[in-house]
Scaffold this motif. Structure first.
Motif, PDB file in Angstrom:
ATOM      1  N   ALA A  76       3.335  59.059  54.981  1.00 64.54           N
ATOM      2  CA  ALA A  76       3.981  60.324  54.627  1.00 64.54           C
ATOM      3  C   ALA A  76       5.470  60.040  54.467  1.00 64.54           C
ATOM      4  O   ALA A  76       6.099  59.470  55.357  1.00 64.54           O
ATOM      5  N   PHE A  77       6.008  60.404  53.323  1.00 65.61           N
ATOM      6  CA  PHE A  77       7.440  60.267  53.059  1.00 65.61           C
ATOM      7  C   PHE A  77       8.096  61.609  53.382  1.00 65.61           C
ATOM      8  O   PHE A  77       7.556  62.669  53.021  1.00 65.61           O
ATOM      9  N   MET A  78       9.279  61.572  54.056  1.00 66.02           N
ATOM     10  CA  MET A  78       9.904  62.809  54.518  1.00 66.02           C
ATOM     11  C   MET A  78      11.393  62.880  54.219  1.00 66.02           C
ATOM     12  O   MET A  78      12.071  61.859  54.201  1.00 66.02           O
ATOM     13  N   ARG A  79      11.863  64.106  54.071  1.00 65.93           N
ATOM     14  CA  ARG A  79      13.295  64.380  53.962  1.00 65.93           C
ATOM     15  C   ARG A  79      13.910  64.324  55.362  1.00 65.93           C
ATOM     16  O   ARG A  79      13.198  64.236  56.371  1.00 65.93           O
ATOM     17  N   ALA A  80      15.220  64.458  55.430  1.00 65.77           N
ATOM     18  CA  ALA A  80      15.938  64.407  56.710  1.00 65.77           C
ATOM     19  C   ALA A  80      15.495  65.499  57.679  1.00 65.77           C
ATOM     20  O   ALA A  80      15.525  65.307  58.887  1.00 65.77           O
TER      21      ALA A  80
END
Length: 168
Positions: free
Chosen positions: A111-115
């Motif tokens: 899973a790629f995530m924002r800050a």
């Protein structure tokens, strides 16, 4: 000494089968040893810092890879993960950070995530492959779990992961 044709065939079969069986046994027993052996200088799983994250009602025990060397190794050489165990990758810049599975022996989901912990993309990755897995959006975190973990828990893009470490 006299042998019948049947006896000669049987002796030949044994003479060929035994060395092949020994080779097959040696090859099979060598695989787990190679798979579990970490190269010199590689971190053991217990040496990574740990963080407890939450995804909805699920608690995740994640190793943290926050420097170049740790991010490069990640989950390489591991032969298993606990049911809610993963690896959190922390980056110093908001960008499209790509991953591959070279020397990674178990299939994973990422899973790629924002800050703020919002999941932008989830991808499935096959073990020991070198094709790139890149997010469609920039981010600063990526979380690897056992393959299918996010799907089985109903975790989708747009949801948030809580408990992420502060960025520097």
């Amino acid at each position: 000494m006299r042998f019948s044709m049947r006896s000669l065939i049987a002796r030949f079969a044994v003479a060929v089968a035994l060395p092949l069986a020994a080779l097959s046994l040696a090859a099979t027993s060598a695989v787990p040893a190679r798979a579990q052996q970490m190269p010199p200088g590689a971190k053991q799983p217990s040496e990574f810092p740990r963080v407890k994250l939450t995804a909805g009602m699920y608690v995740i025990d994640a190793g943290v890879a926050a420097n170049d060397a740790d991010r490069e190794q990640g989950l390489m050489y591991r032969t298993n993960l606990g049911p809610n165990e993963g690896m959190l990758f922390v980056f110093n810049e908001n960008a499209g950070h790509c991953f591959w599975m070279k020397n990674t022996l178990i299939p994973l989901s990422i899973a790629f995530m924002r800050a703020d912990g919002t999941i932008t993309d989830i991808d499935e990755m096959q073990a020991e492959t070198t094709n790139n897995h890149c997010p469609t959006h920039n981010g600063v975190f990526a979380l690897e779990m056992s393959k299918g973990w996010f799907t089985s828990k109903g975790i989708k893009p747009g949801m948030q992961i809580q408990g992420l470490p502060a960025l520097h």
